[in-house]
Design an enzyme around this catalytic site. Structure first.
Site, mmCIF file in Angstrom:
data_model
loop_
_atom_site.group_PDB
_atom_site.id
_atom_site.type_symbol
_atom_site.label_atom_id
_atom_site.label_comp_id
_atom_site.label_asym_id
_atom_site.label_seq_id
_atom_site.Cartn_x
_atom_site.Cartn_y
_atom_site.Cartn_z
ATOM 1 N N ASP A 92 65.886 -27.027 -24.138
ATOM 2 C CA ASP A 92 67.066 -27.853 -23.826
ATOM 3 C C ASP A 92 67.921 -27.211 -22.735
ATOM 4 O O ASP A 92 68.872 -27.828 -22.261
ATOM 5 C CB ASP A 92 67.904 -28.107 -25.077
ATOM 6 C CG ASP A 92 68.257 -26.832 -25.809
ATOM 7 O OD1 ASP A 92 67.335 -26.099 -26.189
ATOM 8 O OD2 ASP A 92 69.460 -26.560 -25.978
ATOM 9 N N ARG A 103 66.901 -32.546 -19.100
ATOM 10 C CA ARG A 103 66.256 -31.299 -19.523
ATOM 11 C C ARG A 103 64.842 -31.565 -20.023
ATOM 12 O O ARG A 103 64.510 -32.718 -20.339
ATOM 13 C CB ARG A 103 67.069 -30.693 -20.683
ATOM 14 C CG ARG A 103 68.521 -30.481 -20.343
ATOM 15 C CD ARG A 103 69.439 -30.822 -21.527
ATOM 16 N NE ARG A 103 70.836 -30.887 -21.085
ATOM 17 C CZ ARG A 103 71.627 -29.842 -20.930
ATOM 18 N NH1 ARG A 103 71.196 -28.652 -21.255
ATOM 19 N NH2 ARG A 103 72.857 -29.983 -20.482
ATOM 20 N N ASP A 105 83.049 -27.560 -32.471
ATOM 21 C CA ASP A 105 84.355 -28.169 -32.174
ATOM 22 C C ASP A 105 84.386 -28.877 -30.820
ATOM 23 O O ASP A 105 85.401 -29.457 -30.444
ATOM 24 C CB ASP A 105 85.459 -27.099 -32.231
ATOM 25 C CG ASP A 105 85.215 -25.978 -31.231
ATOM 26 O OD1 ASP A 105 84.205 -26.030 -30.492
ATOM 27 O OD2 ASP A 105 86.035 -25.043 -31.184
ATOM 28 N N ARG A 114 79.328 -30.513 -26.618
ATOM 29 C CA ARG A 114 80.655 -30.153 -26.101
ATOM 30 C C ARG A 114 80.738 -30.416 -24.608
ATOM 31 O O ARG A 114 81.439 -29.730 -23.880
ATOM 32 C CB ARG A 114 80.959 -28.703 -26.399
ATOM 33 C CG ARG A 114 79.875 -27.791 -25.878
ATOM 34 C CD ARG A 114 80.337 -26.396 -25.800
ATOM 35 N NE ARG A 114 79.168 -25.571 -25.594
ATOM 36 C CZ ARG A 114 79.221 -24.309 -25.261
ATOM 37 N NH1 ARG A 114 80.391 -23.746 -25.131
ATOM 38 N NH2 ARG A 114 78.134 -23.618 -25.090
HETATM 39 P P1 AMP Z 1 73.701 -23.979 -25.915
HETATM 40 O O1 AMP Z 1 73.024 -22.885 -26.678
HETATM 41 O O2 AMP Z 1 75.073 -23.610 -25.419
HETATM 42 O O3 AMP Z 1 72.839 -24.519 -24.827
HETATM 43 O O4 AMP Z 1 73.969 -25.149 -26.943
HETATM 44 C C1 AMP Z 1 72.991 -25.644 -27.819
HETATM 45 C C2 AMP Z 1 73.477 -26.908 -28.484
HETATM 46 O O5 AMP Z 1 74.657 -26.658 -29.256
HETATM 47 C C3 AMP Z 1 73.827 -28.026 -27.520
HETATM 48 O O6 AMP Z 1 73.457 -29.243 -28.125
HETATM 49 C C4 AMP Z 1 75.319 -27.908 -27.419
HETATM 50 O O7 AMP Z 1 75.924 -29.118 -27.033
HETATM 51 C C5 AMP Z 1 75.715 -27.507 -28.827
HETATM 52 N N1 AMP Z 1 76.986 -26.751 -28.865
HETATM 53 C C6 AMP Z 1 77.190 -25.492 -28.425
HETATM 54 N N2 AMP Z 1 78.477 -25.130 -28.615
HETATM 55 C C7 AMP Z 1 79.113 -26.180 -29.186
HETATM 56 C C8 AMP Z 1 80.454 -26.421 -29.633
HETATM 57 N N3 AMP Z 1 81.413 -25.511 -29.510
HETATM 58 N N4 AMP Z 1 80.716 -27.624 -30.171
HETATM 59 C C9 AMP Z 1 79.768 -28.557 -30.284
HETATM 60 N N5 AMP Z 1 78.504 -28.398 -29.903
HETATM 61 C C10 AMP Z 1 78.157 -27.221 -29.345
HETATM 62 MG MG MG Z 2 72.408 -25.834 -23.587
#
Ligand code: AMP
Ligand code: MG
Length: 491
Positions: free
Chosen positions: A249, A180, A122, A90
């Site tokens: 990540d 990362r 989304d 996203r």
């Molecule tokens: P995060 O825990 O926010 O660091 O996200 C972990 C993974 O989930 C990353 O690859 C993000 O890009 C993906 N991600 C988190 N929220 C969304 C979303 N609403 N739509 C698409 N990918 C998401």
């Molecule tokens: Mg992240």
């Protein structure tokens, strides 16, 4: 002249590093806030950014000239489980600019629509998490802690579907880069040594130029990342920051705090503190962060083995030698920082034990982390007045025994009281993003479209070490010490 003077080095890496993808336009973009100072430091014109073309660019509705929008590929360990493909699901990197100080910076939009890495998501972000990241990242920057920065927040005029319908927003953020630990893992798990080497060379040139000239550049690269992460986690602990989701990540190779999700700051000091609702086993508790950083760095070292030496045994020995430097580096940064928080400039035997003893007593007495250290500044100034600090302990006599030893130690410094207090106030903030204040700010914005609390909190937190007596209420701990506070993942 183009409005944003892009120079996109990541986009020049091999195609398999990313997916080219433009942001998905939103219905009715409107600017919530632009970071004028940051814009200027990037060499951008704040008036252009705040105008129709700029807001369209910040919302993802118009790709600015010179941008090379892409979603980066990466992998990562999430709560210890390896996921070979994550990537920007996203977020879209618009491109890079070189700022006024000559530093190359990413400009990335978060919440800008789906990408090939979105899986079932989304690609969007809700207003609350966008404001939280804006506020907390800017607060960290003002505290002097390496971090990504917030350039702008834009409301999309579209709802996002979470447990309920929420207003959507896009965050424009700036980072030294968004590379990362998980980016290295992405190539390592595919056995793509060429990709790994290209990534490592890019990182060396971009973030560790001194290591690029070393006799063993890849070893020097690992040393550099280890050192920056050790220092960073020490800085977190010294202000009571809990990142909340230290997956590989979410760990920046450049050593910045990145990916603010369920992060929060300690009220009462307790190293076991966990805020994130998804961290059920306390893997990322406040006091676990130094250990977890080393765990993540060990995963990074594993990816680098093919570059460290042709012979695997030799490569492992190299990696282990570098990783063994983490603990002493962290300890030096953490204990050096604690000593400064206590007004001690000379290193003496027993200082670390003195600091640890205070923390132990604080934990046993639910003493507020930030208020205790700030009250110690006052105590250092008025040698016979410990009232404000001892009252922060459930049992104030728990402070007394420690306090007299601290005062004896301060005498050995030989500095005058006012100078000691002034130095302490430069490292012990009066203002942190208190969780109850952050929640109230988000509620006002989301429920009532009222951004005044956001603006006010942001202003207070821009000078965290100043007394700001008219904003004293923002320094206060929550009623009941904030026990039971929970954060939810930023998605
Ligand atoms: P995060 O825990 O926010 O660091 O996200 C972990 C993974 O989930 C990353 O690859 C993000 O890009 C993906 N991600 C988190 N929220 C969304 C979303 N609403 N739509 C698409 N990918 C998401
Ligand atoms: Mg992240």
């Amino acid at each position: 002249m183009t409005a944003i003077p892009f120079d996109n080095s990541y986009a020049r890496l091999p195609e398999r590093f990313f997916a080219l993808r433009t942001p998905t336009p939103v219905a009715a973009p409107s600017l919530i806030r632009l970071n004028h100072d940051l814009a200027r430091s990037l060499g951008l014109d704040p008036d252009w950014l705040a105008g129709a073309e700029g807001v369209a660019a910040l919302a993802g509705n118009r790709v600015p000239d010179g941008a090379a929008p892409l979603a980066a590929a990466y992998a990562g360990h999430q709560f210890g489980q390896f996921v070979p493909q994550l990537g920007d699901g996203r977020a879209i990197l618009l491109g890079e600019v070189v700022d006024r100080a000559g530093r190359r910076c990413d400009i990335q939009l978060k919440g800008s629509g789906p990408t090939p890495f979105s899986r079932r998501g989304d690609g969007r972000a809700a207003l609350g998490p966008v404001l939280r990241e804006y506020l907390v990242s800017e607060a960290m920057a003002a505290l002097g802690i390496p971090t990504t920065r917030a350039l702008a927040a834009v409301a999309t005029g579209e709802p996002v579907v979470r447990e309920t319908l929420l207003p959507g927003a896009v965050l424009a953020r700036v980072a030294a880069s968004h590379i990362r630990v998980g980016t290295f893992q992405y190539f390592a798990v595919r056995g793509d040594v060429e990709g790994l080497r290209a990534l490592a060379d890019h990182v060396l040139a971009r973030h560790y130029p001194e290591a690029a000239d070393a006799s063993r550049p890849y070893r020097a690269l690992l040393e550099g990342v280890v050192a920056r992460q050790a220092d960073l986690v020490a800085r977190w602990l010294l202000v009571g920051f809990v990142h909340g989701v230290m997956n590989t990540d979410n760990m920046s190779i450049a050593g910045e705090t990145i990916d603010y999700g369920p992060c929060a700051f300690l009220d009462a000091y307790d190293p076991r503190t966990v805020y994130s609702s998804i961290d059920q086993h306390g893997r990322y508790a406040y006091g676990e962060q130094p250990r977890i950083a080393l765990w993540n760095l060990t995963r990074l070292a594993e990816t680098l083995l093919p570059l460290l030496a042709a012979d695997e045994t030799e490569a492992v020995a190299e990696a282990e030698a570098v990783l063994s430097g983490y603990a002493p580096r962290f300890e030096a940064a953490y204990h050096g920082g604690l000593a400064r928080k206590l007004g001690l400039t000379e290193v003496r035997e027993g200082d670390a034990a003195l600091a640890s003893d205070l923390l132990k007593r604080m934990a046993e007495n639910q003493a507020d982390f930030t208020l205790t250290f700030r009250a110690l500044c006052d105590a250092a100034e008025r040698p016979d007045d410990d009232t404000s600090v001892r009252d922060l302990f459930v049992d104030p006599t728990a402070y007394d025994g420690w306090g007299s030893r601290w005062r004896d130690r301060l005498v050995l410094e030989g500095r005058d009281a006012a100078a000691t207090a002034a130095a302490m106030r430069r490292v012990n903030p009066a203002f942190i993003p208190r969780n109850h204040r952050v929640e109230a700010m988000i509620e006002a914005a989301v429920e009532r479209n009222d951004f005044a609390p956001f603006e006010e909190l942001l202003a207070v937190l821009s000078c965290p070490y100043d007394a700001q007596p008219s904003y004293a209420r923002y320094a206060e701990a929550p009623e009941g010490g904030g026990v039971g506070y929970r954060t939810f993942c930023g998605t």
